[in-house]
Design a protein around this motif. Structure first.
Motif, short mmCIF file in Angstrom:
data_model
loop_
_atom_site.label_atom_id
_atom_site.label_comp_id
_atom_site.label_asym_id
_atom_site.label_seq_id
_atom_site.Cartn_x
_atom_site.Cartn_y
_atom_site.Cartn_z
N ALA A 4 0.85 -1.20 0.00
CA ALA A 4 0.00 0.00 0.00
C ALA A 4 0.88 1.24 0.00
O ALA A 4 1.80 1.35 0.81
CB ALA A 4 -0.90 0.00 1.22
N SER A 5 0.61 2.16 -0.89
CA SER A 5 1.41 3.37 -0.92
C SER A 5 0.88 4.34 0.13
O SER A 5 -0.32 4.36 0.41
CB SER A 5 1.34 3.99 -2.31
OG SER A 5 0.71 5.22 -2.25
N PRO A 6 1.76 5.13 0.77
CA PRO A 6 1.29 6.09 1.79
C PRO A 6 0.29 7.08 1.22
O PRO A 6 -0.62 7.52 1.91
CB PRO A 6 2.57 6.77 2.27
CG PRO A 6 3.64 6.40 1.32
CD PRO A 6 3.22 5.13 0.66
N VAL A 7 0.47 7.45 -0.04
CA VAL A 7 -0.49 8.38 -0.65
C VAL A 7 -1.87 7.74 -0.63
O VAL A 7 -2.88 8.38 -0.30
CB VAL A 7 -0.08 8.72 -2.10
CG1 VAL A 7 -0.97 9.81 -2.64
CG2 VAL A 7 1.36 9.13 -2.17
N LEU A 8 -1.90 6.46 -0.95
CA LEU A 8 -3.18 5.76 -1.01
C LEU A 8 -3.82 5.72 0.37
O LEU A 8 -5.03 5.84 0.52
CB LEU A 8 -2.92 4.33 -1.52
CG LEU A 8 -4.17 3.49 -1.77
CD1 LEU A 8 -5.07 4.17 -2.78
CD2 LEU A 8 -3.77 2.11 -2.28
N LEU A 9 -2.97 5.58 1.42
CA LEU A 9 -3.51 5.47 2.77
C LEU A 9 -4.09 6.78 3.29
O LEU A 9 -5.07 6.78 4.01
CB LEU A 9 -2.42 4.97 3.73
CG LEU A 9 -2.04 3.51 3.51
CD1 LEU A 9 -0.91 3.13 4.45
CD2 LEU A 9 -3.23 2.60 3.73
N ILE A 10 -3.47 7.92 2.91
CA ILE A 10 -4.02 9.18 3.44
C ILE A 10 -5.04 9.80 2.48
O ILE A 10 -5.80 10.67 2.88
CB ILE A 10 -2.92 10.20 3.75
CG1 ILE A 10 -2.15 10.55 2.48
CG2 ILE A 10 -2.00 9.73 4.85
CD1 ILE A 10 -1.52 11.90 2.58
N ALA A 11 -5.06 9.35 1.24
CA ALA A 11 -5.95 9.98 0.24
C ALA A 11 -7.40 10.05 0.69
O ALA A 11 -8.04 11.08 0.49
CB ALA A 11 -5.82 9.26 -1.09
N PRO A 12 -7.96 8.99 1.30
CA PRO A 12 -9.38 9.08 1.64
C PRO A 12 -9.72 10.22 2.59
O PRO A 12 -10.81 10.79 2.49
CB PRO A 12 -9.67 7.72 2.30
CG PRO A 12 -8.65 6.81 1.77
CD PRO A 12 -7.42 7.64 1.57
N VAL A 13 -8.81 10.55 3.51
CA VAL A 13 -9.16 11.58 4.50
C VAL A 13 -8.55 12.94 4.17
O VAL A 13 -8.75 13.90 4.90
CB VAL A 13 -8.74 11.16 5.93
CG1 VAL A 13 -9.59 10.01 6.40
CG2 VAL A 13 -7.27 10.82 5.98
N LEU A 14 -7.83 13.02 3.06
CA LEU A 14 -7.15 14.27 2.73
C LEU A 14 -8.11 15.46 2.54
O LEU A 14 -7.82 16.56 3.03
CB LEU A 14 -6.29 14.06 1.49
CG LEU A 14 -5.03 14.89 1.40
CD1 LEU A 14 -4.27 14.89 2.71
CD2 LEU A 14 -4.14 14.38 0.28
#
Lengths: 269, 276
Positions: B123-133
Motif C-alpha cells: 500500500a502506498s502512503p499516498v493511497l492510505l491518506i488519500a481518503p481523509v485528505l
C-alpha cells in the motif's frame, strides 16, 4: 442615487409585529437557559434592549438573527415562524445583524468586505455596488472604502460592521453593543443613524449605556435573567424610578428601580 | 412612462425663472424633467439662449467642482486585490488548511519515493491518506473557530447547505487534481482506488456534520482513520492486511454505498444546515 421601492416594499404587511416571541426559551450550553420564557412584541421603531451583564441579551439577539435555534416556545420574525428544520433563506435576506465581537477578513478592503457580505445576503447582483456605496457612506467611511480592514481603528471596524448590517436594507436590524469602541462624536452620529433607520425598520439595539437609549430609542425593553422586566418608552422608564434609587439620571434611577423590584440581586458590583 | 412632454412655454418660464410659477407646476415639471431626457435637452438649449446668467453660474460651479469630481472618479474603481468569485468559493480562513493539505500530499509523495517498501507493504502512503485528505479543508469550510467571520456568515441568506457544498467543492477542486497527479507520478495507485473512498469520506463528514457540526465530524473521521491506519502500523511495523484489502479496487461497491448513503443523508437533512 435614491433606492427605488421594490414589490416587497410596497406589498401589504400580513403580520402585526416584526418580532413576536411567545414563551421563548433558548438554551445555551447544556443546562443554562439564557432566555427563559420571554413574551415580546416589537414593531417598527428603535428598541433599546437594556439589561445587566449576563441577562441573556446576546443570546436573544443571536436567536433573533436565526443563528441559534429556539429551544422552546414560538418566535415569529416578519410573520415567518423561526425554529425547527425550516429553510430561513427568504427571511434572512431581510435581516441585518451586527454581532458583539465580529470577526472579519483582515486583508479585505472595506468595500470588498461589505460586497462579500452583500453577496452572502443575496442582494441582487446589479444592486450590489450601489448598495455597498450607500451603506459605506451612511457610516461615514466613504474615504476609507478602499483601505484594508487591518488598517482601520476599532471604531472604524465597528462602523464597517454597521455598514454590512444595513447593506441589504433589512426590515429587522439587530445590533449587539454597536456603540462599544465609538468615540463621543461617532456615537452622536450613530444615534442619528439609528433614529433614521427606526422610521421604517424594526431596530433592536442591545446596549448597557442608558444614555444611548434615551437619545436614540423610541422604546425600551428591560431584560434580566432571561425574562422581560419592562417594556415601554424611555419616559416610562424614567418615571419608574425615584430619588431613593441609585443612578445619575432619571433613566438610570428607573433602571435600578425596575431591576431591584424584579428581584435582581445586584451583588457587590 | 407618459409620452406627454412639457410645453415650450413652461420650460422657458422655468429656465428664466422670472415669472412666478405655481409651486405644484414647478414640482410636476421637475419630476418630469428627472425622467425625460428630451425635455432636459430642450431645457438645456433654453438656458443657453434665454438665460446666459444661469448658464454662466452653472459653468462656474462646474469648474469649481471639476477637480474634486475627477479625484473622486479616479478613486471609485477600487483596487481589486482578488477576483470576486474567489471569495464566493473560499474563505480566507480556509487557505492555510488547503495549503496544509497540499503539503501533506507532497510529503506523502516524498515518503512514497523514499520509504522502505516493507513498512507499507504494497500500500502506498499516498493511497492510505488519500481518503481523509479532503477532510482538513472540509473541516475549515464551516467552522466557528477557523473562520473569523463565521458569526456574520451564519445569519445570512446563503448560509446553509448551498454555501457548504460550494466550499466543499472548492476543497475537492484543489485536492483531487493533486492526488491525481500524485497517483500518476508514483504509479502505485489508480484513480478508482482513492477517488471513491475520499468522496465517500467527504459525504459522510457532511452528513455527520448536520448532527455534530462539520468541523467536529471531519476531524473525528480523520482521527478515526488515522487511528485505524497508524496505530496497527506502529505496533506491528506494517499496515494491517485488512486495511490494504479495503482499498483494493474490488471493494469499490462498498465505498460507493457509503458515498450514496452520505449523499442521501445530506439531502434528507438539508434544512438542518441553516443553523449549525
Amino acid at each position: 442615487m435614491t433606492p427605488t421601492a421594490s414589490a416587497a416594499d410596497t406589498a401589504p404587511k400580513t403580520y402585526a409585529w416584526e418580532i413576536r416571541a411567545g414563551g421563548l426559551r433558548v438554551r445555551v450550553g447544556r443546562k443554562k437557559m439564557a432566555v427563559d420564557g420571554l413574551d415580546l412584541c416589537l414593531g417598527i421603531g428603535t428598541h433599546g434592549l437594556l439589561g445587566p451583564n449576563g441577562a441573556g441579551k446576546t443570546t436573544l439577539i443571536r436567536t433573533l438573527a436565526t443563528v441559534l435555534r429556539p429551544t422552546e416556545g414560538e418566535l415569529e420574525l416578519l410573520g415567518t415562524s423561526v425554529g425547527g428544520m425550516v429553510d430561513h433563506r427568504a427571511l434572512r435576506r431581510r435581516i441585518g445583524y451586527l454581532p458583539q465581537d465580529f470577526g472579519y477578513y483582515k486583508r479585505f478592503t472595506v468595500r470588498e468586505f461589505v460586497e462579500y457580505m452583500a453577496w452572502l445576503k443575496e442582494v441582487p447582483k446589479a444592486d450590489v455596488p450601489g448598495a455597498v456605496q450607500r451603506a459605506v457612506e451612511r457610516v461615514g467611511l466613504a474615504d476609507r472604502a478602499d483601505h484594508r480592514m487591518k488598517t482601520l481603528s476599532g471604531g472604524m471596524v465597528r462602523r464597517v460592521g454597521i455598514a454590512q448590517a444595513i447593506v441589504n436594507d433589512p426590515a429587522v436590524l439587530l445590533l449587539d453593543e454597536p456603540t462599544a469602541g465609538l468615540d463621543p462624536a461617532q456615537r452622536l452620529r450613530f444615534r442619528e443613524l439609528l433614529q433614521e433607520l427606526g422610521r421604517d425598520t424594526c431596530v433592536v439595539v442591545s446596549t448597557h449605556l442608558v444614555e444611548d437609549v434615551a437619545a436614540a430609542c423610541s422604546d425600551v425593553v428591560l431584560f434580566a435573567d432571561g425574562r422581560l422586566v419592562f417594556q415601554g418608552t424611555p419616559d416610562d422608564l424614567a418615571a419608574a424610578g425615584g430619588p431613593e434609587y441609585p443612578g445619575d439620571s432619571p433613566l438610570e434611577r428607573g433602571y435600578s428601580a425596575l431591576l431591584r423590584n424584579s428581584g435582581q440581586q445586584g451583588g457587590t458590583w | 412612462m407618459s409620452t406627454d412632454h412639457a410645453s415650450m412655454r413652461l420650460i422657458d418660464e422655468y429656465a428664466v425663472g422670472d415669472v412666478t410659477m405655481a409651486a405644484d407646476t414647478v414640482w410636476a415639471l421637475e419630476a418630469h424633467l428627472e425622467t425625460c431626457a428630451p425635455c432636459r435637452s430642450r431645457l438645456a438649449a433654453c438656458v443657453a439662449t434665454e438665460a446666459p446668467g444661469i448658464a454662466a453660474l452653472v459653468d462656474t460651479v462646474r469648474a469649481g467642482l471639476e477637480p474634486q469630481l475627477d479625484a473622486a472618479g479616479r478613486a471609485a474603481p477600487s483596487r481589486r486585490h482578488r477576483p470576486r468569485w474567489v471569495s464566493s468559493w473560499l474563505t480566507p480562513g480556509m487557505t492555510p488548511w488547503l495549503a496544509m493539505t497540499v503539503v501533506v500530499t507532497l510529503m506523502a509523495l516524498l515518503l512514497d519515493a523514499v520509504a522502505s517498501p516493507s513498512f507499507f507493504g504494497d500500500a502506498s502512503p499516498v493511497l492510505l491518506i488519500a481518503p481523509v485528505l479532503p477532510l482538513c479543508g472540509v473541516a475549515a469550510s464551516w467552522s466557528r473557530g477557523l473562520d473569523p467571520a463565521h458569526e456574520l456568515t451564519a445569519s445570512t441568506a446563503r448560509a446553509g447547505l448551498p454555501l457548504l457544498l460550494r466550499r466543499t467543492t472548492a476543497v475537492l477542486v484543489v485536492v483531487l487534481p493533486g492526488l491525481l497527479v500524485g497517483g500518476w507520478l508514483t504509479g502505485t495507485m489508480t484513480a478508482a482506488q482513492w477517488l471513491l473512498p475520499s468522496l465517500a469520506f467527504t459525504s459522510t463528514a457532511l452528513a455527520l456534520g448536520s448532527v455534530v457540526g462539520v468541523t467536529r465530524a471531519a476531524t473525528g473521521l480523520a482521527v478515526a482513520w488515522g487511528v485505524v491506519v497508524v496505530v496497527p502500523a506502529w505496533a506491528t511495523g506494517h499496515v494491517p492486511l485488512a486495511l490494504r484489502l479495503v482499498l483494493q479496487p474490488d471493494q469499490l461497491p462498498g465505498w460507493g454505498l457509503l458515498l450514496a448513503l452520505g449523499i442521501g443523508a445530506v439531502i434528507a437533512r438539508r434544512n438542518a444546515y441553516s443553523t449549525l
